[in-house]
Write a protein that holds these residues in place. Structure first.
Motif, short mmCIF file in Angstrom:
data_model
loop_
_atom_site.label_atom_id
_atom_site.label_comp_id
_atom_site.label_asym_id
_atom_site.label_seq_id
_atom_site.Cartn_x
_atom_site.Cartn_y
_atom_site.Cartn_z
N ASP A 246 9.96 79.22 83.66
CA ASP A 246 8.71 79.03 82.94
C ASP A 246 8.00 80.36 82.71
O ASP A 246 7.51 80.64 81.61
CB ASP A 246 7.81 78.06 83.71
N ASP B 260 9.81 82.26 80.01
CA ASP B 260 9.53 81.70 78.69
C ASP B 260 8.13 82.07 78.19
O ASP B 260 7.96 82.39 77.02
CB ASP B 260 9.67 80.18 78.71
N ARG C 171 10.16 86.32 77.43
CA ARG C 171 11.16 86.01 76.41
C ARG C 171 10.89 86.72 75.08
O ARG C 171 11.79 87.34 74.51
CB ARG C 171 11.25 84.51 76.18
#
Length: 50
Positions: free
Chosen positions: A36, A39, A43
């Motif tokens: 998480d 992301d 990312r």
């Protein structure tokens, strides 16, 4: 998930890095939290490079 820790500058550091492979796996909740975080925060900055 794996990660390389580059830059061992001594045999002791290389042994310590290799010994980490013998540690137990991270709990699923920790892996989910890392995914998480990647992301949400990482990312977009790096994922296009591979």
């Amino acid at each position: 998930m794996t990660s390389v820790i580059p830059g061992a500058r001594s045999p002791e550091q290389a042994r310590a890095n290799a010994a980490a492979a013998g540690l137990p796996p991270l709990p699923g909740t920790t892996l989910e939290a890392v995914g998480d975080l990647y992301d949400r925060r990482i990312r977009a900055q790096v994922h296009h490079r591979w």
